[in-house]
Write a protein that holds these residues in place. Structure first.
Motif, PDB file in Angstrom:
ATOM      1  N   VAL A 177       0.843  -1.206   0.000  1.00  0.00           N
ATOM      2  CA  VAL A 177       0.000   0.000   0.000  1.00  0.00           C
ATOM      3  C   VAL A 177       0.874   1.250   0.000  1.00  0.00           C
ATOM      4  N   VAL A 178       1.882   1.274   0.866  1.00  0.00           N
ATOM      5  CA  VAL A 178       2.771   2.435   0.941  1.00  0.00           C
ATOM      6  C   VAL A 178       3.573   2.583  -0.346  1.00  0.00           C
ATOM      7  N   LEU A 179       4.039   1.482  -0.897  1.00  0.00           N
ATOM      8  CA  LEU A 179       4.818   1.553  -2.130  1.00  0.00           C
ATOM      9  C   LEU A 179       3.961   2.039  -3.293  1.00  0.00           C
ATOM     10  N   GLU A 180       2.695   1.620  -3.331  1.00  0.00           N
ATOM     11  CA  GLU A 180       1.811   2.105  -4.391  1.00  0.00           C
ATOM     12  C   GLU A 180       1.515   3.591  -4.201  1.00  0.00           C
ATOM     13  N   ALA A 181       1.401   4.031  -2.956  1.00  0.00           N
ATOM     14  CA  ALA A 181       1.220   5.463  -2.703  1.00  0.00           C
ATOM     15  C   ALA A 181       2.432   6.243  -3.201  1.00  0.00           C
ATOM     16  N   ALA A 182       3.625   5.690  -3.005  1.00  0.00           N
ATOM     17  CA  ALA A 182       4.845   6.341  -3.490  1.00  0.00           C
ATOM     18  C   ALA A 182       4.865   6.388  -5.020  1.00  0.00           C
ATOM     19  N   ARG A 183       4.448   5.298  -5.659  1.00  0.00           N
ATOM     20  CA  ARG A 183       4.378   5.296  -7.125  1.00  0.00           C
ATOM     21  C   ARG A 183       3.393   6.360  -7.610  1.00  0.00           C
ATOM     22  N   HIS A 184       2.260   6.443  -6.931  1.00  0.00           N
ATOM     23  CA  HIS A 184       1.270   7.453  -7.306  1.00  0.00           C
ATOM     24  C   HIS A 184       1.836   8.861  -7.147  1.00  0.00           C
ATOM     25  N   GLN A 185       2.581   9.091  -6.078  1.00  0.00           N
ATOM     26  CA  GLN A 185       3.160  10.417  -5.877  1.00  0.00           C
ATOM     27  C   GLN A 185       4.127  10.762  -7.008  1.00  0.00           C
ATOM     28  N   GLY A 186       4.921   9.785  -7.430  1.00  0.00           N
ATOM     29  CA  GLY A 186       5.815  10.011  -8.562  1.00  0.00           C
ATOM     30  C   GLY A 186       5.053  10.319  -9.835  1.00  0.00           C
ATOM     31  N   ARG A 187       3.994   9.560 -10.095  1.00  0.00           N
ATOM     32  CA  ARG A 187       3.176   9.805 -11.293  1.00  0.00           C
ATOM     33  C   ARG A 187       2.539  11.178 -11.255  1.00  0.00           C
ATOM     34  N   ARG A 188       1.991  11.541 -10.105  1.00  0.00           N
ATOM     35  CA  ARG A 188       1.278  12.815  -9.993  1.00  0.00           C
ATOM     36  C   ARG A 188       2.224  13.998 -10.209  1.00  0.00           C
ATOM     37  N   ALA A 189       3.422  13.904  -9.661  1.00  0.00           N
ATOM     38  CA  ALA A 189       4.400  14.974  -9.863  1.00  0.00           C
ATOM     39  C   ALA A 189       4.740  15.103 -11.343  1.00  0.00           C
TER      40      ALA A 189
END
Length: 202
Positions: A177-189
């Motif tokens: 869950v945390v790793l997917e949140a990190a991936r999402h943060q990278g995508r959003r940026a």
């Protein structure tokens, strides 16, 4: 339009922030960005490092990760910073690098970029949000465009931190869950920086 460029800068003593940074990089790359993963220089006394086997091992494991330079900031359209909390603030190692950026800031080389931050603490509520907010103070001075993850993806309602990806290291390594949140943060940026770059080019 030239490819979007992203630098991910992190400090990690025993590997938690390194794992988050890799996930952020994965998200940014899958969103189409050219990514540089960079660690900040270790400044802790050798005796302190040797007293913690996990710290010493992590330094060996990441010996091939380049140390960040100011050129890595100048090159990037977006920069994401990762740091453990230190009494609710960024780690001294990362702060030392940020403090070295004065000449680039004075030349206007840090303004107008997208910035975002992620963190981890040993305990729950161990200064995670205040650490991200402290990094935001730097971004304000730089004239940056702060892009938090907010609640812009279903994973954010599971990970629970709209300020930036965060993890409780005392509970073990980051889970999916945390790793997917990190991936999402990278995508959003990347998506935000790409929209800004396209708008400026139009």
């Amino acid at each position: 339009m030239e490819p979007l460029t992203v630098t991910i800068v992190y400090y990690s003593a025993t590997g938690t922030l390194h794992a988050l940074a890799l996930a952020v990089a994965e998200g940014a790359e899958k969103a189409g960005a050219e990514v540089r993963l960079r660690k900040v220089a270790e400044t802790a006394p050798q005796a302190a490092i040797e007293a913690d086997p996990a710290w010493e091992q992590h330094l060996r494991d990441t010996a091939d990760v380049p140390v960040v330079e100011l050129d890595d900031l100048a090159w990037a359209d977006a920069v994401l910073f990762g740091t453990p909390t230190r009494f609710g603030n960024p780690a001294a190692q990362l702060k030392a690098f940020l403090d070295s950026a004065g000449p680039l800031w004075f030349a206007g080389g840090l303004a107008g970029k997208v910035y975002s931050a992620f963190t981890a603490s040993n305990t729950a509520h161990g200064g995670q949000e205040s650490t991200i907010l402290a990094l935001s103070n730097v971004f304000y001075h730089w004239g940056g465009i702060i892009v938090p993850p907010g609640y812009t993806d279903p994973v954010q309602f599971r990970s629970g931190n709209p300020y930036g990806t965060s993890h409780v290291a005392g509970e073990g390594a980051p889970g999916e869950v945390v790793l997917e949140a990190a991936r999402h943060q990278g995508r959003r940026a990347v998506e935000t920086a790409a929209a800004l770059k396209a708008g400026r080019a139009a």
